[in-house]
Design an enzyme around this catalytic site. Structure first.
Site, PDB file in Angstrom:
ATOM      1  N   GLU A  74      74.533  -9.287  98.433  1.00  0.00           N
ATOM      2  CA  GLU A  74      73.920  -7.967  98.323  1.00  0.00           C
ATOM      3  C   GLU A  74      72.420  -8.089  98.053  1.00  0.00           C
ATOM      4  O   GLU A  74      71.993  -8.844  97.189  1.00  0.00           O
ATOM      5  CB  GLU A  74      74.576  -7.191  97.174  1.00  0.00           C
ATOM      6  CG  GLU A  74      73.983  -5.817  96.926  1.00  0.00           C
ATOM      7  CD  GLU A  74      74.531  -5.139  95.687  1.00  0.00           C
ATOM      8  OE1 GLU A  74      74.308  -3.924  95.535  1.00  0.00           O
ATOM      9  OE2 GLU A  74      75.189  -5.817  94.862  1.00  0.00           O
TER      10      GLU A  74
ATOM     11  N   LYS B   1      75.751   1.764 101.745  1.00  0.00           N
ATOM     12  CA  LYS B   1      76.640   1.954 100.603  1.00  0.00           C
ATOM     13  C   LYS B   1      76.841   3.433 100.310  1.00  0.00           C
ATOM     14  O   LYS B   1      75.889   4.220 100.258  1.00  0.00           O
ATOM     15  CB  LYS B   1      76.060   1.243  99.373  1.00  0.00           C
ATOM     16  CG  LYS B   1      76.991   1.253  98.167  1.00  0.00           C
ATOM     17  CD  LYS B   1      76.411   0.442  97.016  1.00  0.00           C
ATOM     18  CE  LYS B   1      77.373   0.387  95.840  1.00  0.00           C
ATOM     19  NZ  LYS B   1      76.841  -0.398  94.713  1.00  0.00           N
TER      20      LYS B   1
ATOM     21  N   CYS C 206      79.463  -4.270  96.415  1.00  0.00           N
ATOM     22  CA  CYS C 206      79.565  -4.377  94.959  1.00  0.00           C
ATOM     23  C   CYS C 206      80.658  -3.494  94.376  1.00  0.00           C
ATOM     24  O   CYS C 206      81.843  -3.706  94.596  1.00  0.00           O
ATOM     25  CB  CYS C 206      78.196  -4.086  94.331  1.00  0.00           C
ATOM     26  SG  CYS C 206      78.047  -4.629  92.609  1.00  0.00           S
TER      27      CYS C 206
END
Length: 517
Positions: free
Chosen positions: A266, A332, A384
């Protein structure tokens, strides 16, 4: 003359302290300890402790249980506050205390409602309690963007109840845990062995499900190289560290050009995508020349000034070379409160550095987005924290999906148990959906996870290293991938109908008695 309330007070305190201890015991069921029976013991103790207590006292016991569990289970969040929050220690402890108390409210609510709704003990513990726990857990996983961390089902990834995961998901395991705990508690209270029948049935179903080949291996595997850059968070975004970081990742990648897919974690690129198009174009060309695909996390800002946390692919990805912005990308969706967006920002940001962390003003991508392509394979990304949202991951999968991909940066959590719990959650996603999970992180725990939730390969934390693994692919979809939580919704409706039917006569009789009085 002795006061009866005084005599009972030590018993109340014993129950409260016992609840806190049993709640803390639940943490041992999760990674890195993975003592899965501890969750059964903890839930069993909670049900025993609230037995025959008033609703208010049961709520206090449930709250104490929650303080024990979340105080030991998520207290590691203090690492972020201490290291990056810029707050005095007293304020930091106050904030983590408020978080733990907020989470402890949920088991308190469970205990209160369970004792407030007067039902025969067997119905209360075997039907009402499991359904009630699920509803409250789902609410916790939704409210204020959701915090589904430490759902009880995750604790069973190494246990016999894991067989429920591909059938009805992690919350199906939670349901089984509550049924089994309730059954054992009922047997202990009534001293009837027949009360253990539901526990036995649940164990048998889990065992049988664990042997069913819900998906099949294709016989093919993909050679994956995941680069763990191990870049300290306090250095990551310094302008002077941009090119040393990029060159480090590039050098480690150059030694693994023979892999099918190379994965960076990430936000591995310490710059906005729009600021480094030349670097990305050169990397893309090198990957194409070596018949390799590269996946990396990178931040970007659109023309409207909105920031996004993205995953992009380069090289052999089905596109005709790289042009900004990357065509194969994912943004995301599920943002972390305070870490990636700040509610009431105008009020909170001036108060403390904690509310003004770098890159804490992101915008959301769509809830479901197309898979990204790499070397002819389809990957469903989850960045994440998103890997903790089972339904979102499930809905991202298609019949053509080969992998679940999760990029993370657990540097924030230091040497705490947080990254271990995060890895455990990723393993559950693999088992639920029958798809291998590729987990690439900055400082660990980087891992290749098999479709049965097993660890194919893993590298140590806080080392600059490349994980290399052959990961088998699968075909087919598990029942959970196809139906999600619908079987659990049906369970709740049917159990509610059964409770209404079974207690209807009792309610009518009670109403007549009240009228006669």
């Amino acid at each position: 003359m002795l006061n009866i309330k005084t005599l009972k007070r030590p018993q109340v305190f014993m129950r409260i302290f016992g609840a806190a201890f049993s709640g803390a015991l639940a943490t041992l069921a999760f990674a890195p300890y993975s003592i899965w029976p501890a969750m059964l013991v903890s839930l069993f103790a909670l049900l025993l402790l609230i037995h025959e207590q008033s609703p208010k006292r049961a709520a206090l016991i449930g709250f104490s249980w929650g303080l024990g569990q979340f105080g030991t289970g998520v207290g590691w969040v203090y690492v972020v506050i201490e290291k990056f929050g810029g707050l005095p220690t007293a304020i930091g402890l106050l904030l983590i205390g408020l978080l733990v108390m907020y989470l402890a409210f949920y088991p308190a609510l469970f205990a209160f409602i369970l004792r407030r709704v007067q039902l025969p003990l067997a119905l209360s513990y075997l039907l009402f309690a499991p359904s009630l726990w699920l509803v409250i857990d789902w609410f916790r996983g939704w409210f204020l963007t959701g915090f589904p961390w430490l759902w009880p089902g995750y604790s069973q990834i190494e246990g016999p109840l894991s067989g429920f995961a591909p059938l009805i998901g992690v919350q199906g395991i939670t349901l089984a845990l509550l049924i089994i705990s309730g059954s054992i508690a009922l047997a202990a209270i009534t001293r009837k062995l027949s009360a253990l029948t539901p526990a036995l049935v649940a164990a048998i179903v889990a065992t049988v499900s664990g042997y069913v080949p819900w998906v099949q291996e294709t016989g093919e595997s993909v050679d994956v190289a995941m680069v763990q850059g191990n870049v300290p968070q306090e250095l990551k975004w310094l302008p002077s560290q941009r090119w040393p970081t990029l060159l480090s990742y590039q050098d480690m990648t150059r030694q693994n050009w023979d892999a099918d897919i190379v994965i960076w974690p990430e936000a591995a690129i310490p710059a906005l995508e729009r600021d480094v198009p030349d670097f990305l174009a050169r990397l893309d060309a090198a990957a194409i020349n070596n018949n390799t695909a590269i996946i990396t996390g990178v931040l970007d800002q659109n023309d409207d000034g909105q920031f996004y946390n993205n995953v992009i692919t380069l090289g052999d990805n089905g596109m005709q070379g790289y042009n900004y912005p990357a065509q194969e990308s994912y943004s995301k969706h599920h943002l972390l409160v305070f870490g990636e967006f700040v509610p009431f920002a105008d009020i909170l940001r001036p108060l403390a550095p904690l509310f003004n962390l770098p890159m804490s003003s992101f915008s959301r991508g769509d809830y479901t987005q197309p898979n990204i392509g790499a070397k002819g394979h389809q990957l469903a990304p989850a960045i994440c924290y998103e890997i903790a949202f089972s339904d979102q991951v499930r809905k991202s999968l298609t019949p053509e999906s080969d992998f679940i991909l999760t990029l993370s940066n657990d540097t924030w959590f230091g040497t705490s148990i947080g990254p271990h719990q995060h890895l455990e959650i990723a393993r559950m996603r693999a088992l639920e959906n029958g798809k291998p999970v590729l987990r690439s992180t900055n400082t660990g725990l980087t891992a290749a996870i098999g479709y049965q939730g097993d660890l194919i390969a893993q590298v140590p934390q806080f080392e600059t290293v490349v994980l290399r693994a052959d990961v088998p692919t699968t075909r087919g979809q598990t029942p959970y991938t196809q139906f999600g939580d619908w079987p659990l919704y049906i369970w709740i409706v049917l159990s509610g109908a059964a409770l209404f039917w079974l207690t209807r006569g009792q309610t009518t009789s009670q109403a007549k008695d009240d009228q006669s009085q």
